[in-house]
Design a protein around this motif. Structure first.
Motif, PDB file in Angstrom:
ATOM      1  N   LEU A  60      -9.041   5.998   3.662  1.00  0.00           N
ATOM      2  CA  LEU A  60     -10.365   5.404   3.871  1.00  0.00           C
ATOM      3  C   LEU A  60     -11.468   6.369   3.449  1.00  0.00           C
ATOM      4  CD1 LEU A  60      -9.787   3.630   7.303  1.00  0.00           C
ATOM      5  CD2 LEU A  60      -9.926   2.576   5.040  1.00  0.00           C
ATOM      6  N   LEU A  61     -11.267   7.667   3.703  1.00  0.00           N
ATOM      7  CA  LEU A  61     -12.242   8.668   3.256  1.00  0.00           C
ATOM      8  C   LEU A  61     -12.353   8.656   1.737  1.00  0.00           C
ATOM      9  CD1 LEU A  61     -14.142  11.038   3.930  1.00  0.00           C
ATOM     10  CD2 LEU A  61     -12.142  12.551   3.799  1.00  0.00           C
ATOM     11  N   MET A  62     -11.233   8.526   1.059  1.00  0.00           N
ATOM     12  CA  MET A  62     -11.250   8.448  -0.396  1.00  0.00           C
ATOM     13  C   MET A  62     -12.071   7.260  -0.865  1.00  0.00           C
ATOM     14  SD  MET A  62     -10.419   9.183  -3.458  1.00  0.00           S
ATOM     15  CE  MET A  62      -9.264  10.514  -3.194  1.00  0.00           C
ATOM     16  N   ASN A  63     -11.836   6.104  -0.263  1.00  0.00           N
ATOM     17  CA  ASN A  63     -12.580   4.914  -0.662  1.00  0.00           C
ATOM     18  C   ASN A  63     -14.070   5.066  -0.383  1.00  0.00           C
ATOM     19  OD1 ASN A  63      -9.729   3.211   0.484  1.00  0.00           O
ATOM     20  ND2 ASN A  63     -10.389   3.187  -1.642  1.00  0.00           N
TER      21      ASN A  63
ATOM     22  N   THR B 220       0.857  -1.187   0.000  1.00  0.00           N
ATOM     23  CA  THR B 220       0.000   0.000   0.000  1.00  0.00           C
ATOM     24  C   THR B 220       0.895   1.239   0.000  1.00  0.00           C
ATOM     25  OG1 THR B 220      -0.152   0.334   2.400  1.00  0.00           O
ATOM     26  CG2 THR B 220      -1.676  -1.256   1.427  1.00  0.00           C
ATOM     27  N   PHE B 221       0.394   2.340  -0.532  1.00  0.00           N
ATOM     28  CA  PHE B 221       1.190   3.569  -0.513  1.00  0.00           C
ATOM     29  C   PHE B 221       1.323   4.113   0.906  1.00  0.00           C
ATOM     30  CE2 PHE B 221      -3.059   5.334  -0.627  1.00  0.00           C
ATOM     31  CZ  PHE B 221      -2.970   6.554   0.021  1.00  0.00           C
TER      32      PHE B 221
ATOM     33  N   CYS C  15      -4.300   8.773  -4.671  1.00  0.00           N
ATOM     34  CA  CYS C  15      -4.524   8.475  -3.253  1.00  0.00           C
ATOM     35  C   CYS C  15      -5.548   7.373  -3.033  1.00  0.00           C
ATOM     36  CB  CYS C  15      -4.966   9.734  -2.512  1.00  0.00           C
ATOM     37  SG  CYS C  15      -3.792  11.094  -2.635  1.00  0.00           S
ATOM     38  N   ASP C  16      -6.014   6.762  -4.107  1.00  0.00           N
ATOM     39  CA  ASP C  16      -6.935   5.636  -3.987  1.00  0.00           C
ATOM     40  C   ASP C  16      -6.113   4.354  -4.026  1.00  0.00           C
ATOM     41  OD1 ASP C  16      -8.910   3.782  -4.037  1.00  0.00           O
ATOM     42  OD2 ASP C  16      -9.922   4.540  -5.826  1.00  0.00           O
ATOM     43  N   GLN C  17      -6.173   3.577  -2.959  1.00  0.00           N
ATOM     44  CA  GLN C  17      -5.393   2.353  -2.887  1.00  0.00           C
ATOM     45  C   GLN C  17      -5.741   1.390  -4.018  1.00  0.00           C
ATOM     46  OE1 GLN C  17      -2.812   1.386  -1.401  1.00  0.00           O
ATOM     47  NE2 GLN C  17      -2.878  -0.787  -1.868  1.00  0.00           N
ATOM     48  N   ALA C  18      -6.949   1.480  -4.565  1.00  0.00           N
ATOM     49  CA  ALA C  18      -7.325   0.612  -5.688  1.00  0.00           C
ATOM     50  C   ALA C  18      -6.412   0.849  -6.887  1.00  0.00           C
ATOM     51  CB  ALA C  18      -8.790   0.849  -6.065  1.00  0.00           C
ATOM     52  N   SER C  19      -6.039   2.104  -7.139  1.00  0.00           N
ATOM     53  CA  SER C  19      -5.115   2.395  -8.239  1.00  0.00           C
ATOM     54  C   SER C  19      -3.738   1.804  -7.969  1.00  0.00           C
ATOM     55  CB  SER C  19      -4.995   3.910  -8.439  1.00  0.00           C
ATOM     56  OG  SER C  19      -6.216   4.489  -8.817  1.00  0.00           O
TER      57      SER C  19
ATOM     58  N   ILE D 254      -9.925  -1.133   0.590  1.00  0.00           N
ATOM     59  CA  ILE D 254     -10.191  -0.915   2.013  1.00  0.00           C
ATOM     60  C   ILE D 254      -9.685  -2.093   2.834  1.00  0.00           C
ATOM     61  CG2 ILE D 254     -12.029  -0.709   3.735  1.00  0.00           C
ATOM     62  CD1 ILE D 254     -13.587   0.975   1.844  1.00  0.00           C
ATOM     63  N   SER D 255      -9.907  -3.302   2.346  1.00  0.00           N
ATOM     64  CA  SER D 255      -9.471  -4.483   3.086  1.00  0.00           C
ATOM     65  C   SER D 255      -7.951  -4.507   3.232  1.00  0.00           C
ATOM     66  CB  SER D 255      -9.955  -5.751   2.372  1.00  0.00           C
ATOM     67  OG  SER D 255     -11.363  -5.776   2.278  1.00  0.00           O
TER      68      SER D 255
END
Length: 832
Positions: free
Chosen positions: A210-213, A188-189, A341-345, A443-444
């Protein structure tokens, strides 16, 4: 020998900041041009003025009174919708996920490891990366909102909508290749933030992540709920939330991140098929068999309409649109925070090696651009032509439905009837599933890696920093990966030498091999796994507990979507509001995250002060400007989403965050010498899993390294030079195309002529067709090649292992000791 700071550590941040600066300045200059219409021939007319256009029929007042407002009609009842969505879409996705798990288990032999759940093995192919990134970034808002902005701002709306997103997608590979070079083992970043700055800044950015997600989830839920309530009879909010939560979590629970790659391919293929169907229906079927006649008819109808103020000559057929440019600036800041800033990216990027990841993201940019730009131009302008005042009696949507993004659905029903409804439902639900599952995994992974594993239940309760071995707590060796020198000891603060970590590499540990052999032999006995290795046994048990924890985590994240969605519905916000206002809250996390990876002198205090100041400053700026409009803050939703209120909030959040991060970091950093800079980046390089070190991914690039050894920074930089050059050259070319060439050419025409408009529409259709071929053909072809290549490698490894076991057996019969190196421990164990 005095260590020297590599040039790339000082030069790359300037390149990336320059690219961002040029992109923002270009957009700002266009806004200034559009705000001075008298100086550039952009004369505006008020709403009370009628625009006289040559060749347009004068409308009889009775025709304008025949307008009736229509609703998108439902085509499914709840039982049919439930069967289609859960048994059809979710069922097929679960089958794809099971297929992925079977491949990882039987071909790659790593199906049950924690890291594989969140990085899909770390070697995802270029084409599969491209398709997945494009699919996950293709929110339902892109399929719906692109038509909405075309209605509000004309052809410029859909173009600038896509361009603002593309800029950040182009810049992301430049940052990600630096991330992969400096933190090859990070999942994760946020782990880089923890490694460099410690617990407090890490918790702040965990909140922002988490707010971003959550904001992304709200976008997905509001758009999908509007769609389901429009197409499904009596679909209440609770029903929609339960359906969407099930779709988001179903196949993610089964196959982890890797399954999202397979399902995203299928989703992207279906979306392109639906897009081509819409295009054929509007331009190539029925009375529109000749594309030139169909485009000419659409052009004439839209040309005669009175466009919004701020568009040149009040025309919908111009790229000179103040509203579209303002939307683009707002969208740039929003998509910057989403992209960076989205962990999905980051997960999609981390899942591929650097070269494949860079090429994959660039390809995803061109794939993604084809879809919303084509939908916005085709369906958005098609709606304007269909509901134009030249028709004696016509129906149109009211503004609430337009803001909810139902234009795409309305046009699909109008042009293709019930079949169009099913197509648009399929297209948007597929986009929802791809994006939503990526956010569930994001998120997970944050909860598992950055909250639970660091702050709640760490393996080592002493919480050693990344420069200390998590197994024994001793300082890691300062080997060639640190200073390109051979030190094997570490100095304590009082100057005395301290013993460094002596833990053996897991792939070379004889006791680990014996543990694995025993567990394989006892597998049929259903015994609990017990690891006897004194070095790695406890950590293996800990990671197995995390595998179980991640499953519960995915489940509870999925369940939590229901109350989040219901709370969103209670507030009354729609997709347009979330897209415009929501991301003001996440924009301030973008500059500090970027600088954490790029700038050595970034400090923990700097990123904390910058991000929190931007967060509160953006909110205050938005409220101040909103209070100046009619009704003030009593009309909260309406006024806080006004263009200039959103622009003020976004610019303030970004500006404060960037400025304060730089200023505070300059006064609080501890980098005094080049050696300090190298040691600082070593913190990021030390992020690793001792059982599966990141160096294994690069074994084929560094065959001379022994097991457990890591390549030095210079060695890794040399191998990744091709990926970096690809990122820089590809980024420069792509930015030139999307920011300078295309807008520059189209802007020279001011109001488009029929021939230019026809060329633009045909170019978009051709682009979409080519990208559809790339998606449908290239991704499965490359994946099949990789699988068969791995099968051949497994066969060679198995043959070598059998030969080794024969030698071991012969030596055992002769009474000699089993040579430690005669067993191919790594080839057997590292895939187990």
């Amino acid at each position: 020998m005095r260590p020297c700071l590599p040039e790339t550590m000082t030069q790359q941040p300037r390149k990336v900041f320059t690219q961002h600066f040029l992109a923002v300045v270009s957009l700002g200059l266009l806004i200034c041009l559009l705000q001075a219409p008298e100086a550039h021939g952009l004369g505006e007319t008020s709403h009370s003025q009628k625009v006289s256009k040559d060749g347009c029929p004068q409308l009889d007042p009775v025709y304008t009174n025949n307008t009736t407002y229509s609703k998108v009609y439902p085509v499914l009842n709840k039982h049919q919708a439930t069967g289609l969505l859960l048994l059809g879409f979710a069922g097929l996705s679960v089958l794809l996920a099971l297929g992925y798990v079977a491949i990882r288990k039987n071909v790659f032999h790593d199906a049950n490891t924690l890291d594989t759940v969140f990085d899909a093995g770390g070697k995802v192919s270029t084409s599969l990366t491209a398709v997945t990134v494009a699919s996950q970034l293709l929110w339902p808002g892109d399929l719906l909102q692109s038509a909405t902005v075309a209605i509000k701002n004309g052809i410029a709306g859909s173009f600038w909508y896509t361009t603002c997103c593309v800029i950040n997608m182009i810049l992301f590979p430049v940052l990600s290749v630096q991330f992969k070079t400096r933190a090859p083992g990070a999942k994760t970043f946020l782990q880089v933030i923890y490694a460099r700055f410690g617990a407090s800044p890490h918790m702040v950015f965990s909140f922002f992540a988490l707010l971003m997600n959550v904001m992304v989830f709200i976008c997905l839920l509001t758009s999908s709920t509007a769609l389901l309530q429009a197409l499904v009879k009596d679909a209440n909010g609770e029903y929609c939330m339960m359906i969407m939560a099930t779709l988001f979590g179903s196949y993610s629970f089964v196959g982890g991140l890797g399954s999202t790659f397979y399902v995203s391919y299928f989703n992207a293929a279906v979306i392109f098929a639906c897009l081509i169907s819409f295009t054929v229906s509007i331009f190539y079927s029925g009375d529109n068999m000749g594309t030139a006649d169909a485009i000419s008819d659409l052009y004439e109808k839209v040309r005669c309409l009175e466009g919004p103020e701020g568009n040149e000559e009040r025309s919908y057929l111009t790229f000179w649109s103040k509203g579209a440019i303002i939307w683009a600036v707002q969208g740039f800041f929003a998509t910057a925070s989403i992209t960076f800033c989205d962990q999905a990216s980051w997960q999609s990027r981390i899942a591929a090696k650097p070269a494949q990841g860079v090429l994959g993201f660039f390809a995803a940019t061109y794939i993604w651009f084809a879809i919303p730009s084509t939908i916005g131009t085709t369906l958005g302008l098609g709606y304007l032509a269909k509901t134009s005042g030249g028709n004696q009696s016509f129906q149109q949507l009211d503004m609430a439905d337009i803001d909810s993004g139902l234009v795409t659905v309305f046009m699909a029903q109008s042009e293709m009837g019930t079949i169009g409804s099913y197509l648009v439902l399929t297209m948007i639900i597929m986009a929802v599933m791809s994006s939503g599952s990526g956010e569930v995994m994001a998120i997970s992974s944050i909860i598992v890696y950055d909250i639970y594993q660091i702050h709640i239940n760490p393996f080592n309760k002493k919480k050693p920093n990344v420069s200390e071995c998590i197994l024994c707590g001793d300082p890691k060796r300062a080997d060639a990966s640190v200073l390109d020198q051979g030190e094997i000891t570490v100095s304590s603060p009082d100057g005395q030498e301290v013993k460094s970590c002596q833990c053996p590499a897991a792939s070379e540990c004889e006791q680990c091999y014996l543990d694995q052999e025993r567990i394989e032999a006892e597998k049929k006995l259903n015994k609990q796994r017990v690891y006897m290795c004194p070095h790695h046994g406890d950590y293996r048990s800990y990671l197995e507990s995390l595998v179980s924890f991640k499953s519960w985590c995915i489940l509870w994240v999925t369940i939590s979507l229901v109350p989040i969605g219901l709370l969103t519905l209670v507030t009354g916000v729609d997709l347009n509001y979330v897209m415009m206002v929501g991301f003001i809250l996440t924009t301030p996390s973008f500059p500090p995250s970027l600088m954490t990876v790029l700038w050595t002198k970034t400090s923990g205090i700097g990123v904390t002060v910058g991000s929190l100041s931007g967060f509160f400053g953006g909110i205050v700026a938005n409220l101040i400007v909103a209070s100046t409009f009619d009704g003030g803050l009593s009309q909260f939703l309406a006024n806080t989403s006004q263009d200039y209120a959103v622009l003020a909030g976004s610019c303030t959040a970004f500006g404060l965050s960037l400025t304060l991060t730089i200023i505070v970091s300059l006064f609080t950093h501890k980098i005094k010498t080049p050696k300090d800079a190298i040691v600082e980046w070593q913190k990021a390089r030390d992020i690793d899993n001792p059982l599966k070190p990141w160096s294994e991914i690069y074994r084929e690039d560094f065959p001379h390294l022994k097991e457990g050894e890591k390549p030095s920074y210079k060695e890794l930089d040399r191998v990744l030079r091709k990926a970096k050059l690809t990122a820089y050259i590809g980024g420069a070319i792509s930015l030139t195309i999307f920011v300078l060439i295309i807008p520059g050419i189209m802007a020279t025409f001011h109001v488009l002529s029929e021939s230019v408009f026809q060329a633009w529409v045909i170019a978009l259709q051709t682009w979409a067709l080519l990208m559809a071929i790339v998606v449908i053909v290239m991704a499965p072809l490359e994946e099949i090649i990789i699988i068969f290549r791995q099968i051949r490698q497994n066969m060679r490894t198995a043959g070598a292992r059998i030969a080794s076991l024969v030698n071991i057996h012969d030596e055992a019969i002769n009474g000699s000791r089993i040579p430690e190196n005669s067993i191919p421990l790594n080839s057997h164990y590292k895939h187990s």
